[in-house]
Design a protein around this motif. Structure first.
Motif, PDB file in Angstrom:
ATOM      1  N   GLU A  77       0.883  -1.391  -0.017  1.00 59.17           N
ATOM      2  CA  GLU A  77       0.101   0.116   0.088  1.00 59.17           C
ATOM      3  C   GLU A  77       0.777   1.259  -0.147  1.00 59.17           C
ATOM      4  O   GLU A  77       0.423   2.306  -0.440  1.00 59.17           O
ATOM      5  CB  GLU A  77      -0.948   0.023   1.202  1.00 59.17           C
ATOM      6  N   PHE A  78       2.022   1.171   0.757  1.00 51.11           N
ATOM      7  CA  PHE A  78       2.693   2.350   0.780  1.00 51.11           C
ATOM      8  C   PHE A  78       3.748   2.341  -0.543  1.00 51.11           C
ATOM      9  O   PHE A  78       3.980   3.462  -1.043  1.00 51.11           O
ATOM     10  CB  PHE A  78       3.787   2.239   1.872  1.00 51.11           C
ATOM     11  N   MET A  79       4.061   1.357  -1.100  1.00 49.90           N
ATOM     12  CA  MET A  79       5.115   1.254  -2.235  1.00 49.90           C
ATOM     13  C   MET A  79       4.377   1.598  -3.697  1.00 49.90           C
ATOM     14  O   MET A  79       5.055   2.151  -4.327  1.00 49.90           O
ATOM     15  CB  MET A  79       5.778  -0.187  -2.218  1.00 49.90           C
ATOM     16  N   TYR A  80       3.071   1.335  -3.533  1.00 49.36           N
ATOM     17  CA  TYR A  80       2.554   1.338  -5.089  1.00 49.36           C
ATOM     18  C   TYR A  80       1.247   2.054  -5.113  1.00 49.36           C
ATOM     19  O   TYR A  80       0.307   1.918  -4.026  1.00 49.36           O
ATOM     20  CB  TYR A  80       1.947  -0.098  -5.502  1.00 49.36           C
ATOM     21  N   VAL A  81       0.984   2.861  -6.093  1.00 44.45           N
ATOM     22  CA  VAL A  81      -0.072   3.684  -6.087  1.00 44.45           C
ATOM     23  C   VAL A  81      -1.317   2.696  -6.774  1.00 44.45           C
ATOM     24  O   VAL A  81      -1.142   2.266  -7.962  1.00 44.45           O
ATOM     25  CB  VAL A  81      -0.031   4.995  -6.794  1.00 44.45           C
ATOM     26  N   ASP A  82      -2.455   2.719  -6.143  1.00 41.97           N
ATOM     27  CA  ASP A  82      -3.541   1.866  -6.992  1.00 41.97           C
ATOM     28  C   ASP A  82      -4.316   2.933  -7.954  1.00 41.97           C
ATOM     29  O   ASP A  82      -4.536   3.896  -7.901  1.00 41.97           O
ATOM     30  CB  ASP A  82      -4.634   1.365  -5.956  1.00 41.97           C
TER      31      ASP A  82
END
Length: 82
Positions: A77-82
């Motif tokens: 959740e912190f590393m990738y933008v949905d």
């Protein structure tokens, strides 16, 4: 980064593990922790305290929070933008 974040949570968040877990989620994910996430966070911190006590060492507040901050910083959740 985890060390810096741990120092911030100790200095800026309200006292208490539950309040600090919620503060971290607000800072990192812009949302509150779910009940399940909060329980997991509190369990991680409890185990870290127990491990420190069994080893005969009392970690500082920053040292206690640093591994948990590292976990949150490595999340999808912190590393990738949905």
């Amino acid at each position: 980064q985890a060390k810096s974040l741990a120092a911030r949570v100790v200095k800026q968040a309200r006292p208490g593990d539950a309040a600090r877990v919620q503060w971290l989620y607000a800072q990192l994910y812009a949302r509150p922790a779910t009940d399940r996430e909060a329980k997991i966070g509190l369990a991680v911190l409890s185990r870290a305290r127990e491990a420190g006590n069994e080893a005969g060492a009392r970690p500082s507040a920053e040292q206690l929070w640093e591994p948990y901050c590292q976990i949150l910083l490595c999340s999808n959740e912190f590393m990738y933008v949905d």
